[in-house]
Design a protein around this motif. Sequence first.
Motif, PDB file in Angstrom:
ATOM      1  N   UNK A   1       1.553   0.420  -4.337  1.00 12.79           N
ATOM      2  CA  UNK A   1       1.203   0.621  -2.937  1.00 12.79           C
ATOM      3  C   UNK A   1       0.807   2.028  -2.581  1.00 12.79           C
ATOM      4  N   UNK A   2       0.858   2.960  -3.528  1.00 13.06           N
ATOM      5  CA  UNK A   2       0.501   4.347  -3.216  1.00 13.06           C
ATOM      6  C   UNK A   2      -0.950   4.675  -3.534  1.00 13.06           C
ATOM      7  N   UNK A   3      -1.659   3.750  -4.187  1.00  8.70           N
ATOM      8  CA  UNK A   3      -3.091   3.978  -4.419  1.00  8.70           C
ATOM      9  C   UNK A   3      -3.897   3.360  -3.290  1.00  8.70           C
ATOM     10  N   UNK A   4      -5.049   3.926  -2.978  1.00 12.05           N
ATOM     11  CA  UNK A   4      -5.836   3.522  -1.814  1.00 12.05           C
ATOM     12  C   UNK A   4      -6.697   2.301  -2.155  1.00 12.05           C
ATOM     13  N   UNK A   5      -6.071   1.124  -2.115  1.00 15.13           N
ATOM     14  CA  UNK A   5      -6.755  -0.115  -2.459  1.00 15.13           C
ATOM     15  C   UNK A   5      -7.845  -0.493  -1.453  1.00 15.13           C
ATOM     16  N   UNK A   6      -7.990   0.277  -0.409  1.00 11.59           N
ATOM     17  CA  UNK A   6      -9.030   0.000   0.590  1.00 11.59           C
ATOM     18  C   UNK A   6     -10.404   0.458   0.095  1.00 11.59           C
ATOM     19  N   UNK A   7     -10.425   1.342  -0.914  1.00  9.66           N
ATOM     20  CA  UNK A   7     -11.703   1.792  -1.469  1.00  9.66           C
ATOM     21  C   UNK A   7     -12.531   0.622  -1.990  1.00  9.66           C
TER      22      UNK A   7
ATOM     23  N   UNK B   1       0.350   2.345   5.248  1.00  7.79           N
ATOM     24  CA  UNK B   1       1.449   3.219   5.647  1.00  7.79           C
ATOM     25  C   UNK B   1       1.337   4.563   4.941  1.00  7.79           C
ATOM     26  N   UNK B   2       1.055   4.517   3.643  1.00  6.89           N
ATOM     27  CA  UNK B   2       0.901   5.760   2.887  1.00  6.89           C
ATOM     28  C   UNK B   2      -0.279   6.575   3.422  1.00  6.89           C
ATOM     29  N   UNK B   3      -1.376   5.889   3.749  1.00  7.05           N
ATOM     30  CA  UNK B   3      -2.557   6.585   4.272  1.00  7.05           C
ATOM     31  C   UNK B   3      -2.247   7.271   5.602  1.00  7.05           C
TER      32      UNK B   3
END
Length: 310
Positions: free
Chosen positions: A283-289, A84-86
């Motif tokens: 939830x604001x850090x891009x854990x998809x990296x 959502x943040x992305x």
Amino acid sequence: MPADPSELSTWSHVKYFGSNLFLRGLLQGMKLVPYRYRVPMMGRLVTAMGRLAGFDKRVRDNLKLVSPELSDMDPAELYRDVSDNAGRMIAEIYAGAPFHDRAMAAPVTGPGLKALEEARAAGRPVLLATAHFGNYDAARAALVGRGHAMGALYRRMANPYFNEHYVEAIKQNGEPMFEQGKRGMVELVRHLKKGGIAAIVTDLHAQGGKLIDFFGKPAVTSTVPAELALKFGAALIPVYAVRQENGLDFEIVMNAEVPPSDPLTMTRALSADLEAIVRKHTGQWFWIHRRWKPYVPVGKAARQSGAEPE
């Protein structure tokens, strides 16, 4: 590092051209929706599309890997927050004035603001260390709005067609922009030598970097920001744009300047600083990296790719 466009195959060009047409059409269509609805709408859309791409699994795998105290987190909820943040960030980057107005109205807090102002008064260069957290462009826009003109080091998108208009969009938040690579680094160094301010993202896997713990696991991390700060006497200040509860506004948090010592110690301090704020707003850090990819020595990586080591 993304391939040079001239090195792409014909099929890659066709694939990238088609996906760029879709994304451009989507972004243009979204502009018909009022900003306050457009931003959360893009968040929901990216959340749905990310599942199709398997990004929810990436988040789940990363969450399993890191510190035990995060093991109770719901990976599905974390994925929703991250994606959502992305999506919101994508909508904001292309929104122009509505985003700039909110970013420039954001309060700036923390001891780093005083350190920035003191460095500017002394004619000292500044490196602002940030991450894929919240919307890092909001921090840049907010500080430019306060009179702190700055450049930024960015990484070229793999899709050359999308990259062209993406770079034009992020330029609206301030220039100059320095593309990651030899030429961009030369331009960044010249900028710092003149006493300039530049923002640099520090949370990507960096070939040739050092293994530094992040959430209890070693992650290959670039020491270049610390090396540049030491070489040019720049203030190295962590800065983050924290998205607020309404999903549209931000608080710009500027933490204390990292004391000059040695590149490894300073880089560890940056990593610990980022980890601390991510723990507050997970939830604001891009854990998809793929942040915890295995370490590969530079020479071996170059041989594997068929390239010569630098």
